[in-house]
Motif scaffolding. Structure first.
Motif, PDB file in Angstrom:
ATOM      1  N   CYS A   4       0.866  -1.200  -0.084  1.00  0.00           N
ATOM      2  CA  CYS A   4      -0.076  -0.050  -0.027  1.00  0.00           C
ATOM      3  C   CYS A   4       0.801   1.290  -0.106  1.00  0.00           C
ATOM      4  CB  CYS A   4      -0.924  -0.071   1.222  1.00  0.00           C
ATOM      5  SG  CYS A   4      -2.270  -1.224   1.136  1.00  0.00           S
ATOM      6  N   GLY A   5       1.989   1.181  -0.359  1.00  0.00           N
ATOM      7  CA  GLY A   5       2.972   2.176  -0.417  1.00  0.00           C
ATOM      8  C   GLY A   5       3.193   2.922   0.921  1.00  0.00           C
ATOM      9  N   LYS A  18      -4.090   1.561   3.807  1.00  0.00           N
ATOM     10  CA  LYS A  18      -3.781   2.909   3.682  1.00  0.00           C
ATOM     11  C   LYS A  18      -5.151   3.440   3.155  1.00  0.00           C
ATOM     12  CE  LYS A  18      -0.143   5.796   2.077  1.00  0.00           C
ATOM     13  NZ  LYS A  18       0.925   6.111   1.199  1.00  0.00           N
ATOM     14  N   ILE A  19      -5.709   4.620   3.890  1.00  0.00           N
ATOM     15  CA  ILE A  19      -6.974   5.148   3.380  1.00  0.00           C
ATOM     16  C   ILE A  19      -6.461   6.708   2.966  1.00  0.00           C
ATOM     17  CG2 ILE A  19      -9.197   6.071   4.096  1.00  0.00           C
ATOM     18  CD1 ILE A  19      -8.940   3.493   6.110  1.00  0.00           C
ATOM     19  N   ILE A  20      -6.810   6.754   1.804  1.00  0.00           N
ATOM     20  CA  ILE A  20      -6.602   8.360   1.241  1.00  0.00           C
ATOM     21  C   ILE A  20      -7.806   9.150   1.144  1.00  0.00           C
ATOM     22  CG2 ILE A  20      -5.660   9.940  -0.582  1.00  0.00           C
ATOM     23  CD1 ILE A  20      -3.790   7.484  -1.044  1.00  0.00           C
ATOM     24  N   PRO A  29     -11.212   9.467  -3.342  1.00  0.00           N
ATOM     25  CA  PRO A  29     -10.435   8.831  -2.268  1.00  0.00           C
ATOM     26  C   PRO A  29      -9.949   7.504  -2.897  1.00  0.00           C
ATOM     27  CG  PRO A  29     -12.997   8.573  -2.272  1.00  0.00           C
ATOM     28  CD  PRO A  29     -12.632   9.513  -3.267  1.00  0.00           C
ATOM     29  N   SER A  30      -9.208   6.733  -1.780  1.00  0.00           N
ATOM     30  CA  SER A  30      -8.952   5.441  -2.361  1.00  0.00           C
ATOM     31  C   SER A  30      -8.573   4.526  -0.808  1.00  0.00           C
ATOM     32  CB  SER A  30      -7.738   5.183  -3.219  1.00  0.00           C
ATOM     33  OG  SER A  30      -6.639   5.728  -2.575  1.00  0.00           O
ATOM     34  N   ILE A  31      -8.904   3.098  -0.951  1.00  0.00           N
ATOM     35  CA  ILE A  31      -8.617   2.347   0.256  1.00  0.00           C
ATOM     36  C   ILE A  31      -7.679   1.636  -0.379  1.00  0.00           C
ATOM     37  CG2 ILE A  31      -9.736   1.039   1.847  1.00  0.00           C
ATOM     38  CD1 ILE A  31     -12.215   2.664   2.003  1.00  0.00           C
ATOM     39  N   MET A  36      -3.617  -4.421  -1.984  1.00  0.00           N
ATOM     40  CA  MET A  36      -4.592  -4.532  -2.998  1.00  0.00           C
ATOM     41  C   MET A  36      -5.484  -3.551  -2.877  1.00  0.00           C
ATOM     42  SD  MET A  36      -7.122  -7.515  -3.802  1.00  0.00           S
ATOM     43  CE  MET A  36      -8.346  -7.531  -2.251  1.00  0.00           C
ATOM     44  N   ILE A  37      -5.708  -2.457  -3.978  1.00  0.00           N
ATOM     45  CA  ILE A  37      -6.785  -1.445  -4.048  1.00  0.00           C
ATOM     46  C   ILE A  37      -8.069  -2.042  -3.963  1.00  0.00           C
ATOM     47  CG2 ILE A  37      -7.527   0.708  -5.240  1.00  0.00           C
ATOM     48  CD1 ILE A  37      -4.836   0.650  -4.114  1.00  0.00           C
TER      49      ILE A  37
END
Length: 73
Positions: A4-5, A18-20, A29-31, A36-37
């Motif tokens: 997840c970087g 990682k939650i953006i 947004p992304s989770i 795995m995205i």
């Protein structure tokens, strides 16, 4: 590269995530969970409001993704 970087790896008995948060209509947004995205604008499964991914805490299996529009109900 870490899952997840993230800046470092998690212990073997933990899941990386990682939650953006999004930025208005510009950046969605992304989770990411365990490398795995789960939700992102690329996967076309995000929406206005709360974006939620339900994951089994033992197995790491994705159970459900959904959005809840807190503005228009």
């Amino acid at each position: 590269q870490h899952k997840c970087g993230n800046q470092k790896d998690c212990s073997s008995n933990y899941f990386a995530f990682k939650i953006i948060s999004g930025a208005a209509n510009v950046v969605g947004p992304s989770i990411c969970f365990d490398g795995m995205i789960l939700m992102s604008s690329v996967k076309n499964n995000i929406g206005r409001g709360l974006n939620i991914a339900l994951v089994n805490g033992t197995s790491g299996q994705l159970l459900k993704v959904d959005t809840f529009d807190m503005y228009s109900g």
